[in-house]
Design a protein around this motif. Structure first.
Motif, short mmCIF file in Angstrom:
data_model
loop_
_atom_site.label_atom_id
_atom_site.label_comp_id
_atom_site.label_asym_id
_atom_site.label_seq_id
_atom_site.Cartn_x
_atom_site.Cartn_y
_atom_site.Cartn_z
N CYS A 206 0.84 -1.20 0.00
CA CYS A 206 0.00 0.00 0.00
C CYS A 206 0.88 1.25 0.00
O CYS A 206 1.93 1.28 0.67
N PRO A 207 0.49 2.30 -0.73
CA PRO A 207 1.23 3.56 -0.64
C PRO A 207 1.30 4.03 0.81
O PRO A 207 0.29 4.07 1.51
N GLY A 208 2.50 4.37 1.26
CA GLY A 208 2.67 4.81 2.64
C GLY A 208 3.03 3.72 3.62
O GLY A 208 3.34 3.99 4.78
N CYS A 209 2.99 2.46 3.16
CA CYS A 209 3.36 1.35 4.04
C CYS A 209 4.83 1.46 4.43
O CYS A 209 5.69 1.82 3.62
N GLY A 210 5.15 1.14 5.67
CA GLY A 210 6.53 1.20 6.15
C GLY A 210 7.45 0.22 5.46
O GLY A 210 8.68 0.38 5.51
N ASP A 211 6.89 -0.80 4.80
CA ASP A 211 7.73 -1.77 4.10
C ASP A 211 8.55 -1.11 2.99
O ASP A 211 9.68 -1.51 2.71
N HIS A 212 7.98 -0.11 2.32
CA HIS A 212 8.71 0.59 1.26
C HIS A 212 10.00 1.22 1.80
O HIS A 212 11.07 1.07 1.22
N ALA A 213 9.86 1.94 2.92
CA ALA A 213 11.03 2.63 3.50
C ALA A 213 12.06 1.62 3.98
O ALA A 213 13.27 1.81 3.77
N PHE A 214 11.59 0.54 4.60
CA PHE A 214 12.54 -0.46 5.08
C PHE A 214 13.29 -1.10 3.93
O PHE A 214 14.50 -1.33 4.00
N LEU A 215 12.58 -1.43 2.86
CA LEU A 215 13.22 -2.05 1.70
C LEU A 215 14.32 -1.15 1.15
O LEU A 215 15.42 -1.63 0.80
N ASN A 216 14.07 0.15 1.07
CA ASN A 216 15.11 1.08 0.61
C ASN A 216 16.34 1.02 1.50
O ASN A 216 17.49 1.02 1.02
N SER A 217 16.12 0.97 2.81
CA SER A 217 17.25 0.89 3.76
C SER A 217 18.00 -0.42 3.60
O SER A 217 19.24 -0.45 3.69
N LEU A 218 17.27 -1.51 3.39
CA LEU A 218 17.93 -2.81 3.21
C LEU A 218 18.79 -2.81 1.95
O LEU A 218 19.93 -3.30 1.97
N HIS A 219 18.26 -2.27 0.86
CA HIS A 219 19.06 -2.17 -0.36
C HIS A 219 20.36 -1.39 -0.11
O HIS A 219 21.44 -1.80 -0.56
N LYS A 220 20.25 -0.26 0.58
CA LYS A 220 21.43 0.57 0.85
C LYS A 220 22.42 -0.15 1.76
O LYS A 220 23.64 -0.10 1.54
N ALA A 221 21.90 -0.83 2.78
CA ALA A 221 22.78 -1.57 3.69
C ALA A 221 23.53 -2.67 2.95
O ALA A 221 24.73 -2.87 3.15
N MET A 222 22.82 -3.39 2.09
CA MET A 222 23.47 -4.45 1.31
C MET A 222 24.59 -3.90 0.44
O MET A 222 25.68 -4.47 0.35
N ALA A 223 24.31 -2.75 -0.19
CA ALA A 223 25.32 -2.14 -1.06
C ALA A 223 26.54 -1.70 -0.26
O ALA A 223 27.69 -1.89 -0.70
N GLU A 224 26.32 -1.12 0.90
CA GLU A 224 27.44 -0.64 1.72
C GLU A 224 28.23 -1.79 2.33
O GLU A 224 29.44 -1.69 2.53
#
Length: 336
Positions: free
Chosen positions: A19-37
């Motif tokens: 759903c738009p606004g779901c916290g899963d979107h923000a977490f997924l972005n953080s996980l992608h960044k953490a994996m890259a770093e």
């Protein structure tokens, strides 16, 4: 670690369907960044989930993935790690999937100290099944399955993890991107079971459940970012701190009653005695700030390493090392 430098794009896959606004979107972005770093190659990572909104996440990462069955993410993740110790495994569960039907697997994965990054996305509701109360819903919470309010007290994920002798526990807010990335990186570099509670919102069935810390301004007033070796200060201008009072904690204001920064407790995430760490993890408003960051980070032997070592030790004592040699250890005869 790979010699290749990976970017966030290397870990992305598919179009997230939340759903738009779901916290899963923000977490997924953080996980992608953490994996890259962290730089671990995508083919050396497995993302394993159970059932629930957040458990769709394996489809949106360019790694190995396994969307398992309800509550069994920890069991599948355990098998994968023991079978292939070189894999970095991210286990994704919601508060319902991870602590209700999956509660038994959760506590034993933590107790065994299996080298998993166990992410618990906590929105205090069953979202995928359309709004039933979960093990972390507050007493009195009104939902489709508790129309007159729940008559149960909730689990505190930190208390459950600590009670299972957990060695790593951290907490972050899904929409607090930079802090979430740092917590995920710390979890990944910890050897053993890492439990990260992610406070997130469900805009449809439990909107505003973490409202006090959902904004940057709210976190400045109502949260404390813990850093190992640093004084426990918080507030918009770091004007408040934590001190010990008897066997508990108290909030003080710098400058009042002669209190200076030297009087403030220093955070020790590596202390074997988890008494203070648990008190920090269980703090909640309105009298105390919510603790964010790495609360506990203690080294201990891991289950997967111990199993591998045991196998090698036993193999060294055996007269046979494969099936053919095993057959030849017994009496043999030839039929002509």
């Amino acid at each position: 670690m790979s010699d290749k430098v990976y970017t966030v794009q290397d870990y992305k896959s598919g179009q997230p369907r939340w759903c738009p606004g779901c916290g899963d979107h923000a977490f997924l972005n953080s996980l992608h960044k953490a994996m890259a770093e962290l730089g671990t190659a995508p083919h050396d990572i497995a993302v394993i989930s159970g059932i629930g909104c957040s458990s769709r996440l394996p489809y949106y990462v360019n790694t190995y993935g396994f969307h398992t069955i309800h509550g069994r993410a920890a069991a599948i993740a355990t098998g994968a790690k023991v079978a292939n110790p070189n894999l970095t495994i991210w286990q994704i569960s919601g508060d319902g999937d991870g602590l209700a039907i999956g509660g038994n697997h959760f506590i034993h994965a933590v107790r065994r100290n299996i080298d998993l990054n166990m992410i618990l996305l906590n929105n205090r509701i069953y979202g995928l099944t359309k709004g039933q109360y979960s093990p972390t819903s507050e007493r009195g919470f009104v939902s489709k399955s508790s129309p007159y309010g729940t008559v149960e007290d909730p689990f505190h994920p930190a208390e459950l993890a600590f009670g299972a002798r957990g060695r790593f526990f951290a907490r972050c807010i899904a929409v607090d991107g930079a802090a979430s990335v740092e917590v995920l990186k710390a979890a990944a570099t910890h050897k053993g079971a890492s439990v990260v509670e992610v406070l997130q919102n469900c805009v449809i069935f439990n909107d505003g459940t973490h409202a006090s810390v959902a904004t940057k301004e709210g976190r400045a007033k109502n949260a404390i970012y813990l850093e190992h070796g640093k004084p426990m200060l918080f507030g918009e201008n770091k004007e408040f701190g934590l001190m010990q009072e008897g066997f508990g904690l108290k909030v003080v204001k710098l400058g009042e009653n002669g209190i200076t920064e030297k009087d403030i407790l220093i955070h020790d995430a590596h202390c074997q005695d988890n008494t203070l760490q648990l008190k920090l993890a269980l703090m909640e408003g309105p009298d105390f700030p919510i603790a964010l960051g790495v609360i506990r980070d203690v080294d201990a032997p891991t289950y997967n390493d111990a199993v591998t070592e045991q196998i090698e030790e036993i193999k060294g004592k055996k007269k046979y090392h494969n099936f053919q040699e095993l057959l030849m250890t017994n009496d043999t005869w030839e039929v002509k």
